[in-house]
Write a protein that holds these residues in place. Structure first.
Motif, short mmCIF file in Angstrom:
data_model
loop_
_atom_site.label_atom_id
_atom_site.label_comp_id
_atom_site.label_asym_id
_atom_site.label_seq_id
_atom_site.Cartn_x
_atom_site.Cartn_y
_atom_site.Cartn_z
N GLN A 42 0.82 -1.21 0.00
CA GLN A 42 0.00 0.00 0.00
C GLN A 42 0.86 1.27 0.00
O GLN A 42 0.50 2.27 -0.61
CB GLN A 42 -0.90 -0.01 1.24
CG GLN A 42 -1.75 1.21 1.42
CD GLN A 42 -2.49 1.18 2.75
OE1 GLN A 42 -2.36 0.26 3.53
NE2 GLN A 42 -3.27 2.20 2.99
N ALA A 43 2.02 1.23 0.65
CA ALA A 43 2.78 2.46 0.88
C ALA A 43 4.13 2.53 0.17
O ALA A 43 4.78 3.57 0.23
CB ALA A 43 3.01 2.64 2.37
N LYS A 44 4.55 1.48 -0.48
CA LYS A 44 5.91 1.48 -1.04
C LYS A 44 6.06 2.50 -2.16
O LYS A 44 5.12 2.79 -2.90
CB LYS A 44 6.31 0.10 -1.51
CG LYS A 44 5.52 -0.45 -2.68
CD LYS A 44 6.00 -1.85 -2.99
CE LYS A 44 5.19 -2.42 -4.15
NZ LYS A 44 5.65 -3.75 -4.49
N LEU A 45 7.26 3.05 -2.26
CA LEU A 45 7.57 4.06 -3.27
C LEU A 45 8.10 3.43 -4.56
O LEU A 45 7.94 3.98 -5.63
CB LEU A 45 8.61 5.04 -2.72
CG LEU A 45 8.20 5.82 -1.47
CD1 LEU A 45 9.35 6.65 -0.97
CD2 LEU A 45 6.99 6.67 -1.75
N HIS A 46 8.77 2.27 -4.43
CA HIS A 46 9.28 1.54 -5.59
C HIS A 46 9.23 0.05 -5.27
O HIS A 46 8.84 -0.34 -4.16
CB HIS A 46 10.70 1.99 -5.97
CG HIS A 46 11.66 1.97 -4.83
ND1 HIS A 46 12.31 0.84 -4.41
CD2 HIS A 46 12.07 2.96 -4.00
CE1 HIS A 46 13.09 1.12 -3.39
NE2 HIS A 46 12.95 2.42 -3.11
N ASP A 47 9.59 -0.80 -6.20
CA ASP A 47 9.42 -2.25 -6.06
C ASP A 47 10.11 -2.85 -4.84
O ASP A 47 9.55 -3.73 -4.18
CB ASP A 47 9.91 -2.97 -7.31
CG ASP A 47 9.00 -2.71 -8.50
OD1 ASP A 47 7.84 -2.32 -8.27
OD2 ASP A 47 9.46 -2.89 -9.65
N LYS A 48 11.29 -2.41 -4.54
CA LYS A 48 12.05 -3.02 -3.44
C LYS A 48 12.00 -2.21 -2.15
O LYS A 48 12.80 -2.42 -1.25
CB LYS A 48 13.50 -3.21 -3.87
CG LYS A 48 13.64 -4.20 -5.01
CD LYS A 48 15.07 -4.44 -5.36
CE LYS A 48 15.16 -5.45 -6.50
NZ LYS A 48 16.54 -5.77 -6.83
N ASP A 49 11.05 -1.30 -2.04
CA ASP A 49 10.95 -0.42 -0.88
C ASP A 49 10.33 -1.15 0.31
O ASP A 49 9.20 -1.62 0.24
CB ASP A 49 10.09 0.80 -1.22
CG ASP A 49 10.01 1.79 -0.09
OD1 ASP A 49 10.82 1.68 0.85
OD2 ASP A 49 9.16 2.68 -0.16
#
Length: 96
Positions: free
Chosen positions: A13-20
């Motif tokens: 829900q909150a990640k900025l990029h794939d590995k965040d």
């Protein structure tokens, strides 16, 4: 403690990029989920002071992260506030 599925859902829900997995946004959302879970526990067990202390530590940590995010990036701060359902303190006018 959040279950693996709940945690993955919150991170998604909150990640900025794939590995965040560790940005302030993700940490705030995870802390909010933990706080909600702990509040349910404390309603069943009102005398559990050890858990209450942990809850207060989580609230303080979330507050510090929100303050940092507000200072660094207002747009991300507003987006996170909307996601977790808190009131935006910058939009609340003081009645002094």
């Amino acid at each position: 403690m959040l279950k693996k599925g709940e945690k993955e859902k919150a991170v998604k829900q909150a990640k900025l990029h794939d590995k965040d997995t560790g940005s302030a946004d993700v940490q705030i959302v995870l802390l909010t989920e933990e706080i909600k879970s702990l509040l349910g526990h404390l309603k069943k067990h009102p005398k559990d002071n050890h858990s209450r202390r942990g809850l207060l530590k989580m609230v303080i940590k979330r507050k510090k992260l929100l303050k940092y995010l507000e200072k660094e990036n207002k747009k991300r701060y507003s987006a996170v506030i909307k996601k977790i359902g808190l009131k935006d303190k910058s939009k609340i006018q003081s009645t002094k």
